[in-house]
Design a protein around this motif. Sequence first.
Motif, PDB file in Angstrom:
ATOM      1  N   CYS A 155     -83.431 -38.808  34.870  1.00  0.00           N
ATOM      2  CA  CYS A 155     -82.285 -39.047  35.762  1.00  0.00           C
ATOM      3  C   CYS A 155     -81.726 -40.448  35.561  1.00  0.00           C
ATOM      4  CB  CYS A 155     -82.703 -38.867  37.228  1.00  0.00           C
ATOM      5  SG  CYS A 155     -83.024 -37.162  37.702  1.00  0.00           S
ATOM      6  N   THR A 156     -82.638 -41.407  35.467  1.00  0.00           N
ATOM      7  CA  THR A 156     -82.212 -42.801  35.265  1.00  0.00           C
ATOM      8  C   THR A 156     -81.557 -42.986  33.901  1.00  0.00           C
ATOM      9  OG1 THR A 156     -84.010 -43.597  36.684  1.00  0.00           O
ATOM     10  CG2 THR A 156     -83.001 -45.195  35.182  1.00  0.00           C
ATOM     11  N   LYS A 157     -82.190 -42.426  32.872  1.00  0.00           N
ATOM     12  CA  LYS A 157     -81.718 -42.594  31.501  1.00  0.00           C
ATOM     13  C   LYS A 157     -80.351 -41.968  31.267  1.00  0.00           C
ATOM     14  CE  LYS A 157     -83.189 -41.731  26.719  1.00  0.00           C
ATOM     15  NZ  LYS A 157     -84.265 -41.158  25.868  1.00  0.00           N
ATOM     16  N   HIS A 158     -80.114 -40.792  31.866  1.00  0.00           N
ATOM     17  CA  HIS A 158     -78.871 -40.058  31.602  1.00  0.00           C
ATOM     18  C   HIS A 158     -77.915 -40.042  32.800  1.00  0.00           C
ATOM     19  CE1 HIS A 158     -80.342 -38.671  27.724  1.00  0.00           C
ATOM     20  NE2 HIS A 158     -81.483 -38.330  28.310  1.00  0.00           N
ATOM     21  N   GLY A 175     -92.989 -34.544  36.864  1.00  0.00           N
ATOM     22  CA  GLY A 175     -92.097 -35.062  37.907  1.00  0.00           C
ATOM     23  C   GLY A 175     -91.637 -36.480  37.616  1.00  0.00           C
ATOM     24  N   TYR A 176     -92.568 -37.320  37.133  1.00  0.00           N
ATOM     25  CA  TYR A 176     -92.192 -38.698  36.779  1.00  0.00           C
ATOM     26  C   TYR A 176     -91.209 -38.701  35.605  1.00  0.00           C
ATOM     27  CZ  TYR A 176     -96.346 -39.866  39.542  1.00  0.00           C
ATOM     28  OH  TYR A 176     -97.287 -39.970  40.529  1.00  0.00           O
ATOM     29  N   ASN A 220     -82.220 -32.492  28.464  1.00  0.00           N
ATOM     30  CA  ASN A 220     -80.903 -33.115  28.581  1.00  0.00           C
ATOM     31  C   ASN A 220     -79.857 -32.339  27.793  1.00  0.00           C
ATOM     32  OD1 ASN A 220     -78.981 -35.336  29.217  1.00  0.00           O
ATOM     33  ND2 ASN A 220     -79.053 -35.610  26.995  1.00  0.00           N
ATOM     34  N   GLU A 221     -80.199 -31.950  26.578  1.00  0.00           N
ATOM     35  CA  GLU A 221     -79.272 -31.173  25.745  1.00  0.00           C
ATOM     36  C   GLU A 221     -78.935 -29.838  26.415  1.00  0.00           C
ATOM     37  OE1 GLU A 221     -79.035 -29.205  21.265  1.00  0.00           O
ATOM     38  OE2 GLU A 221     -80.578 -30.701  21.710  1.00  0.00           O
ATOM     39  N   PHE A 222     -79.950 -29.228  27.037  1.00  0.00           N
ATOM     40  CA  PHE A 222     -79.725 -27.966  27.741  1.00  0.00           C
ATOM     41  C   PHE A 222     -78.768 -28.143  28.914  1.00  0.00           C
ATOM     42  CE2 PHE A 222     -80.933 -24.955  31.124  1.00  0.00           C
ATOM     43  CZ  PHE A 222     -80.662 -23.753  30.470  1.00  0.00           C
TER      44      PHE A 222
END
Length: 276
Positions: free
Chosen positions: A141-144, A134-135, A269-271
């Motif tokens: 979310c923040t990174k992308h 979860g973390y 992320n790629e998915f």
Amino acid sequence: MNTWIKKSIELANKFGYMDAIMDVYPFKIRERRPIPITCKNELRKLFDDGKNIELLLKLLELKKFPIDHPYVGFFKAEHKNSRKILLENNPLAFNKIIDILRSQTRENKAGFDAMIIGSEEPIAMNRQIGPLFGYYIKDLCTKHNYSYLDEKEFKKSTEGIAILNAGDKKAKQFAEENLEYTINKGLDIVAKVNEKYVIGEAKWIGTPGGNQDKSGNDAFGLVDGYNSDNVIPINILDGYVWLDNLKNSKTPKTIREKDKHILSALLLNEFFESLR
């Protein structure tokens, strides 16, 4: 073989896979969980006075039972007010647990002291998986620049990548109420790419055999048993299952034979981007 399975195998057998996984599952030894002194004094008196039923009832109320024994879960599952009757109705099983409690040794301590040490142990590493994942999703979310949304706003979202801000139980409830989800298991992620939903379960499978493989097979219930025109179910698996030298072992072989969306957390992320 599904594309994402193939990508996961390639990724895991390259330099740095485990180093990268440390960002997903940064397992660490947690702090001990001290028992309040008043409770400890009460336990001491019950232990010394030989009041075994009362002792066991008190121990069942603690966050951590002093020993890991298959019988304990049976008694703990009973309603608090009915546990005494259940213990009295099963004297052989009850006495077996008491005998182990009174005879165990831990850290060169025995008897009561060993019992307390067992109850104050930190959370086991294998029980940290859900929260750690979860973390990781929050960091993703923040990174992308994904949207991390409460249920009301998540349902309204129709553009970009959005993640539902919910624990496994609330995620399951959302899927039941909105996505015709009928599997009796929590979900580790509910996402949305534009108007397409993605639901997933994440697992770390560290070693072959036993409960680890059972955990992997259990995860397949989602990708094998759920179908929807507007929802993609995924298994997010990491660990030994991607190693080439173990590809003929039970769980790795099962994965490789599936044409399902099964992938490493490192490919999330790629998915998501592939669904835009």
